[in-house]
Scaffold this motif. Structure first.
Motif, mmCIF file in Angstrom:
data_model
loop_
_atom_site.group_PDB
_atom_site.id
_atom_site.type_symbol
_atom_site.label_atom_id
_atom_site.label_comp_id
_atom_site.label_asym_id
_atom_site.label_seq_id
_atom_site.Cartn_x
_atom_site.Cartn_y
_atom_site.Cartn_z
ATOM 1 N N CYS A 134 -12.368 11.641 -34.565
ATOM 2 C CA CYS A 134 -12.115 10.326 -35.412
ATOM 3 C C CYS A 134 -11.168 10.455 -36.447
ATOM 4 O O CYS A 134 -10.677 9.560 -36.729
ATOM 5 N N HIS A 135 -10.817 11.605 -36.592
ATOM 6 C CA HIS A 135 -9.853 11.781 -37.768
ATOM 7 C C HIS A 135 -8.460 11.328 -37.213
ATOM 8 O O HIS A 135 -7.563 10.550 -37.846
ATOM 9 N N ASP A 136 -8.122 11.618 -35.934
ATOM 10 C CA ASP A 136 -7.127 11.287 -35.231
ATOM 11 C C ASP A 136 -6.969 9.863 -35.061
ATOM 12 O O ASP A 136 -6.051 9.303 -35.483
ATOM 13 N N THR A 144 -12.911 17.970 -40.138
ATOM 14 C CA THR A 144 -11.761 17.685 -41.125
ATOM 15 C C THR A 144 -12.125 16.946 -42.297
ATOM 16 O O THR A 144 -13.094 16.045 -42.262
ATOM 17 N N VAL A 145 -11.251 17.156 -43.303
ATOM 18 C CA VAL A 145 -11.517 16.138 -44.603
ATOM 19 C C VAL A 145 -10.176 15.262 -44.519
ATOM 20 O O VAL A 145 -9.195 15.542 -44.657
ATOM 21 N N HIS A 146 -10.903 13.891 -44.424
ATOM 22 C CA HIS A 146 -9.825 12.734 -44.478
ATOM 23 C C HIS A 146 -9.737 12.325 -45.856
ATOM 24 O O HIS A 146 -10.934 12.359 -46.566
ATOM 25 N N HIS A 147 -8.554 11.923 -46.251
ATOM 26 C CA HIS A 147 -8.351 11.315 -47.694
ATOM 27 C C HIS A 147 -8.528 9.821 -47.392
ATOM 28 O O HIS A 147 -7.484 9.198 -46.771
ATOM 29 N N VAL A 148 -9.395 9.100 -47.991
ATOM 30 C CA VAL A 148 -9.718 7.803 -47.932
ATOM 31 C C VAL A 148 -8.482 6.911 -48.210
ATOM 32 O O VAL A 148 -8.223 6.106 -47.592
ATOM 33 N N GLU A 207 -8.546 7.399 -37.026
ATOM 34 C CA GLU A 207 -8.222 6.850 -38.216
ATOM 35 C C GLU A 207 -6.767 6.955 -38.586
ATOM 36 O O GLU A 207 -6.238 6.051 -39.060
ATOM 37 N N HIS A 208 -5.859 7.747 -38.357
ATOM 38 C CA HIS A 208 -4.825 8.220 -38.644
ATOM 39 C C HIS A 208 -3.922 7.216 -37.806
ATOM 40 O O HIS A 208 -2.960 6.793 -38.198
ATOM 41 N N SER A 209 -4.246 7.236 -36.517
ATOM 42 C CA SER A 209 -3.479 6.218 -35.678
ATOM 43 C C SER A 209 -3.376 4.737 -36.026
ATOM 44 O O SER A 209 -2.414 4.079 -36.157
#
Ligand code: ZN
Ligand code: ZN
Length: 124
Positions: free
Chosen positions: A82-84, A57-61, A86-88
């Motif tokens: 890892c995206h999850d 997925t694309v994460h926005h820095v 990062e958001h938590s």
């Protein structure tokens, strides 16, 4: 049935439009990001192929989904796990306000942040 304060059908329609809009926008930057970067998760270094690229997925820095410079500087490819993560982390940061990175704007991850914008100027 008389007029109510909110029209659930209308709200539902606006939300559906918003979801479609988000999906279209996401598809746009996702394709660009996948062209720009190797298909590797930026955290766990897991590699991806056409078979499983859906999990990349694309994460926005800066967590601002409206910030999509074409050089990709605001994008990071992360696997869904890892995206999850990062958001938590980010949610905790916003909620409990740790550290001194006060320049991070907490409202940018609101899925409706651009709703008003969209209503104001009906581009597209
Ligand atoms: Zn990962
Ligand atoms: Zn993200």
């Amino acid at each position: 049935m008389t007029a109510k304060k909110t029209d659930p059908d209308k709200l539902e329609r606006i939300l559906a439009e918003q979801r479609a809009y988000n999906a279209t926008r996401e598809k746009g930057y996702r394709e660009q990001a996948l062209k720009l970067y190797p298909w590797v998760c930026g955290r766990c270094s897991r590699e991806f192929s056409h078979a499983n690229v859906r999990e990349l997925t694309v994460h926005h820095v800066d967590h601002n989904h409206d910030n999509n410079p074409s050089d990709g500087s605001n994008w990071e490819l992360l696997c869904i796990y890892c995206h999850d993560e990062e958001h938590s982390k980010y949610v905790n940061f916003v909620r409990y306000g740790s550290g001194s990175e006060s320049e991070v704007a907490p409202a940018t991850h609101n899925p409706f942040a651009d709703l008003k914008d969209k209503m104001d100027k009906k581009k597209k």
